[in-house]
Design a protein around this motif. Structure first.
Motif, PDB file in Angstrom:
ATOM      1  N   ASP A 121       0.856  -1.194   0.000  1.00 22.68           N
ATOM      2  CA  ASP A 121       0.000   0.000   0.000  1.00 22.68           C
ATOM      3  C   ASP A 121       0.889   1.239   0.000  1.00 22.68           C
ATOM      4  O   ASP A 121       2.106   1.142   0.185  1.00 22.68           O
ATOM      5  CB  ASP A 121      -0.953  -0.015   1.207  1.00 22.68           C
ATOM      6  N   THR A 122       0.266   2.403  -0.210  1.00 26.94           N
ATOM      7  CA  THR A 122       1.097   3.607  -0.331  1.00 26.94           C
ATOM      8  C   THR A 122       0.866   4.585   0.810  1.00 26.94           C
ATOM      9  O   THR A 122       1.170   5.766   0.699  1.00 26.94           O
ATOM     10  CB  THR A 122       0.794   4.335  -1.659  1.00 26.94           C
ATOM     11  N   ARG A 123       0.332   4.086   1.906  1.00 23.57           N
ATOM     12  CA  ARG A 123       0.091   4.988   3.033  1.00 23.57           C
ATOM     13  C   ARG A 123       1.300   5.003   3.943  1.00 23.57           C
ATOM     14  O   ARG A 123       1.854   3.964   4.283  1.00 23.57           O
ATOM     15  CB  ARG A 123      -1.137   4.551   3.816  1.00 23.57           C
ATOM     16  N   MET A 124       1.704   6.218   4.346  1.00 23.22           N
ATOM     17  CA  MET A 124       2.803   6.344   5.309  1.00 23.22           C
ATOM     18  C   MET A 124       2.252   7.071   6.526  1.00 23.22           C
ATOM     19  O   MET A 124       1.727   8.172   6.410  1.00 23.22           O
ATOM     20  CB  MET A 124       3.944   7.136   4.680  1.00 23.22           C
ATOM     21  N   SER A 125       2.339   6.450   7.704  1.00 21.24           N
ATOM     22  CA  SER A 125       1.733   7.059   8.897  1.00 21.24           C
ATOM     23  C   SER A 125       2.734   7.155  10.031  1.00 21.24           C
ATOM     24  O   SER A 125       3.827   6.587   9.960  1.00 21.24           O
ATOM     25  CB  SER A 125       0.532   6.241   9.350  1.00 21.24           C
ATOM     26  N   THR A 156       1.575  10.745   4.547  1.00 18.58           N
ATOM     27  CA  THR A 156       1.248  10.937   3.146  1.00 18.58           C
ATOM     28  C   THR A 156       0.499   9.719   2.625  1.00 18.58           C
ATOM     29  O   THR A 156       0.684   8.602   3.130  1.00 18.58           O
ATOM     30  CB  THR A 156       2.501  11.183   2.279  1.00 18.58           C
ATOM     31  N   ARG A 157      -0.314   9.952   1.608  1.00 21.90           N
ATOM     32  CA  ARG A 157      -1.099   8.849   1.041  1.00 21.90           C
ATOM     33  C   ARG A 157      -0.426   8.261  -0.191  1.00 21.90           C
ATOM     34  O   ARG A 157      -0.964   7.366  -0.836  1.00 21.90           O
ATOM     35  CB  ARG A 157      -2.496   9.352   0.647  1.00 21.90           C
ATOM     36  N   ASP A 158       0.759   8.788  -0.511  1.00 19.96           N
ATOM     37  CA  ASP A 158       1.297   8.466  -1.834  1.00 19.96           C
ATOM     38  C   ASP A 158       2.775   8.123  -1.768  1.00 19.96           C
ATOM     39  O   ASP A 158       3.571   8.699  -2.493  1.00 19.96           O
ATOM     40  CB  ASP A 158       1.089   9.693  -2.732  1.00 19.96           C
ATOM     41  N   TYR A 159       3.147   7.199  -0.892  1.00 20.23           N
ATOM     42  CA  TYR A 159       4.559   6.883  -0.738  1.00 20.23           C
ATOM     43  C   TYR A 159       4.816   5.445  -1.164  1.00 20.23           C
ATOM     44  O   TYR A 159       4.179   4.517  -0.682  1.00 20.23           O
ATOM     45  CB  TYR A 159       4.968   7.059   0.728  1.00 20.23           C
ATOM     46  N   SER A 160       5.767   5.248  -2.063  1.00 22.37           N
ATOM     47  CA  SER A 160       6.014   3.910  -2.581  1.00 22.37           C
ATOM     48  C   SER A 160       6.942   3.133  -1.661  1.00 22.37           C
ATOM     49  O   SER A 160       8.031   3.595  -1.322  1.00 22.37           O
ATOM     50  CB  SER A 160       6.631   3.999  -3.976  1.00 22.37           C
ATOM     51  N   LYS A 161       6.526   1.935  -1.287  1.00 22.03           N
ATOM     52  CA  LYS A 161       7.382   1.103  -0.453  1.00 22.03           C
ATOM     53  C   LYS A 161       8.145   0.090  -1.283  1.00 22.03           C
ATOM     54  O   LYS A 161       8.856  -0.754  -0.736  1.00 22.03           O
ATOM     55  CB  LYS A 161       6.530   0.335   0.566  1.00 22.03           C
ATOM     56  N   ILE A 162       7.955   0.166  -2.600  1.00 25.11           N
ATOM     57  CA  ILE A 162       8.529  -0.858  -3.471  1.00 25.11           C
ATOM     58  C   ILE A 162       9.737  -0.274  -4.184  1.00 25.11           C
ATOM     59  O   ILE A 162       9.685   0.855  -4.672  1.00 25.11           O
ATOM     60  CB  ILE A 162       7.484  -1.340  -4.490  1.00 25.11           C
ATOM     61  N   CYS A 163      10.812  -1.059  -4.258  1.00 21.45           N
ATOM     62  CA  CYS A 163      12.038  -0.555  -4.866  1.00 21.45           C
ATOM     63  C   CYS A 163      12.611  -1.617  -5.790  1.00 21.45           C
ATOM     64  O   CYS A 163      12.721  -2.790  -5.404  1.00 21.45           O
ATOM     65  CB  CYS A 163      13.041  -0.216  -3.773  1.00 21.45           C
ATOM     66  N   LYS A 164      12.996  -1.199  -6.991  1.00 23.50           N
ATOM     67  CA  LYS A 164      13.597  -2.151  -7.923  1.00 23.50           C
ATOM     68  C   LYS A 164      15.088  -2.223  -7.640  1.00 23.50           C
ATOM     69  O   LYS A 164      15.797  -1.226  -7.729  1.00 23.50           O
ATOM     70  CB  LYS A 164      13.347  -1.671  -9.357  1.00 23.50           C
ATOM     71  N   LEU A 165      15.552  -3.389  -7.245  1.00 23.91           N
ATOM     72  CA  LEU A 165      16.957  -3.532  -6.898  1.00 23.91           C
ATOM     73  C   LEU A 165      17.791  -3.971  -8.097  1.00 23.91           C
ATOM     74  O   LEU A 165      18.921  -3.545  -8.256  1.00 23.91           O
ATOM     75  CB  LEU A 165      17.122  -4.549  -5.763  1.00 23.91           C
ATOM     76  N   ALA A 166      17.230  -4.856  -8.927  1.00 23.43           N
ATOM     77  CA  ALA A 166      17.956  -5.328 -10.100  1.00 23.43           C
ATOM     78  C   ALA A 166      16.932  -5.563 -11.196  1.00 23.43           C
ATOM     79  O   ALA A 166      15.742  -5.399 -10.984  1.00 23.43           O
ATOM     80  CB  ALA A 166      18.722  -6.610  -9.786  1.00 23.43           C
TER      81      ALA A 166
END
Lengths: 273, 286
Positions: B95-99, B106-116
């Motif tokens: 999800d994109t919620r940061m609390s 914020t309602r729009d924060y990405s927790k996903i990161c492309k490593l390779a």
């Protein structure tokens, strides 16, 4: 230069104010196989001549990617060059980790030069025996630097180092004014022509040389052999037709007519003026 | 200037009063009564100062109750992550919620990161630590590429992540990760971690504040019989890619109902042979 009593240590000055060990290190650069670099406003091209120890072995790697926006071509002791390019890679990674932006080329070059200087002032070290052509793109544009073993660095529009580089330098001197606004492909062609100068009679094939490009919108990468061969074929034919009008070569000392392209392949000496 | 300097100097008495309160003075009066003078010093407060210097710690223990740290280096920014491995794809979602606390940052924060190229990580927990961890892994991946002339495979990245986390065993990254991608043969793989690097290759996993709600449901839908039973079955799910994505959407919609830290928007990343594809879905905003 001849042996003398002041050349044993890098920390010994000669009465004439020279450090002979450092100068000998620069000699080592001249012994390595040629590397050339040229730049326009938006692109830089690095090229080098591949020297293989024997028919059986592969050739040494002389062009290294340092970061997406920086690459380096070396001439001289390739082992020293490998170590220095690992240092440069580390510096780039650390900088972009801290500042989330690419390391400006000018900074990297100064760090390299300082590193080289250290080795000219320690009795337990020796100077790096490698000359580096650092090609990089940053906010202030395209840059080509040459780093000496002495710790000096200079920025160039085009340069050549290594054995028989004088031939390439002469070619580049004649043509460099057109580089600033040249297109990427013209730049690569000029690089190939310059490399051909250093080959002095050998056929220019993609197996003999390596070309790398970095530019605006184009991260640093080494061109693959097929592409290079295509470009060689493309301009080789043109070169023969144009004959003496084509890019010049310095007078004489040119043993034989140039390598044949696809067509004629004999007698034509396009480089004679 | 001089006046300023003067006012910054505190007298001995004031300093002791500020640090230890009145207790030392009572103690001192007692000594005075008993006619004990310390070290031949005449001044009241200086004698106390010497006593404190000598008795130091025991004095503190008597005069001040033990205090707990009232500042923590960690915070929990909430959120949930899920990853599901398929035969030739891998779905990673978060999800994109940061609390923080009961508030939304914020309602729009990405927790996903492309490593390779074929390796993606989703992390919930303390996002500052997550960010630092992602940068660290990205730098290590660059070094790997320089040395090996190729991208890191997902299992290799999994081991690297585990080592990186354990390196900080005694001041951990407050980051709960799931790593998803394709292995060298193109099969989906998911690795799940705890905060200090213990990891396992699994067919599906969830981490974060909603994981207690999500995991049992995934177990119900996806769990394969134990690998100890014969015939051996694959850990990866036989579901098709579209079905897996639907399952993820269902799961997050349900988790958003009851978990206050999960909601706003769902980010779904699908890795397959064609590359990496990203899509979004709205979730409850309350």
């Amino acid at each position: 230069m001849f042996r003398n009593q002041y050349d044993t240590d890098v920390t010994t000055w000669s009465p004439a104010g020279r450090l002979f060990q450092v100068e000998y290190a620069m000699e080592a650069v001249k012994q390595g196989s040629a590397a050339i670099g040229l730049r326009s406003k938006t692109h830089i091209v690095l090229g080098c001549v591949n020297k293989a120890n024997s028919e059986l072995s592969s050739h040494q790697k002389k062009i290294f990617k340092v970061d997406d926006h920086i690459g380096v071509a070396i001439a001289g002791l390739t082992a020293d060059g490998r170590v220095l390019s690992r240092y440069m890679r580390n510096e780039c990674i650390n900088y972009s980790f801290t500042y989330e932006s690419p390391l400006p080329v000018g900074r990297l070059v100064v760090q390299l030069a300082d590193k080289a200087q250290v080795c000219t002032q320690r009795s337990w070290k020796r100077p790096y025996g490698v000359g580096l052509l650092v090609a990089g793109l940053d906010e202030s544009g395209a840059h080509l630097y040459y780093n000496c073993p002495s710790g000096n660095y200079f920025e160039y529009q085009a340069f050549a180092i290594g054995s028989r580089s004088q031939a390439a330098k002469t070619y580049l001197e004649r043509r460099f004014e057109s580089f600033t606004d040249a297109s990427r492909d013209d730049l690569v062609k000029d690089a190939l022509m310059a490399i051909r100068e250093t080959l002095q009679g050998e056929t220019l094939k993609s197996s003999v040389c390596t070309i790398a490009v970095v530019g605006v919108g184009e991260p640093f990468h080494i061109l693959d052999q097929a592409t290079v061969q295509q470009m060689i074929d493309a301009f080789e034919i043109v070169g023969e037709q144009e004959g003496p009008a084509a890019a010049g070569q310095e007078a004489s000392a040119e043993p034989e007519p140039e390598q044949g392209g696809a067509a004629a392949g004999e007698g034509v000496a396009p480089m004679d003026i | 200037m001089e006046q300023q300097i003067k006012s910054q100097n505190r007298s001995c008495t004031e300093a002791i009063l500020a640090r230890y309160g009145k207790a030392p003075f009572f103690f001192f009066f007692l000594l005075r009564k008993l006619k004990i003078q310390i070290c031949g010093i005449k001044s009241f407060a200086s004698q106390i100062a010497v006593l404190i210097f000598l008795l130091g710690r025991p004095l503190v223990l008597i005069t001040m109750p033990k205090q707990q740290a009232n500042w923590s280096p960690y915070d929990n920014n909430g959120g949930s992550c899920v990853a599901i491995a398929g035969a030739d794809y891998c779905v990673i979602a978060a999800d994109t919620r940061m609390s923080t606390g009961y508030n939304i940052l914020t309602r729009d924060y990405s927790k996903i990161c492309k490593l390779a190229n074929k390796c993606v990580m989703a992390s919930s927990g303390f996002q500052a630590d997550v960010k630092a961890l992602q940068k660290h892994l990205a730098a290590r991946h660059l070094i790997y590429q320089h040395q090996h002339n190729k991208q890191m495979s997902c299992p290799a990245m999994a081991q690297l992540l585990s080592n990186t986390l354990y390196y900080k065993r005694f001041f951990p990254y407050y980051s709960f990760n799931v790593l998803g991608g394709l292995d060298n043969e193109g099969k989906g793989c998911v690795f799940t971690y705890d905060a200090v690097g213990s990891y396992e290759k699994v067919g599906y996993s969830s981490q974060g504040s909603g994981s207690t709600l999500i995991m049992p449901f995934l177990d119900n839908q996806l769990k394969s019989p134990s690998p100890l039973l014969l015939p051996v079955q694959d850990a990866v799910t036989p579901l098709a890619e579209a079905e897996a994505v639907d399952l993820v959407k269902t799961v997050f919609a349900s988790a958003s109902e009851r978990d206050i830290y999960t909601g706003d928007k769902l980010e779904i990343v699908v890795i397959n042979a064609d590359g990496i594809n990203r899509e979004y879905m709205d979730l409850r905003k309350d």
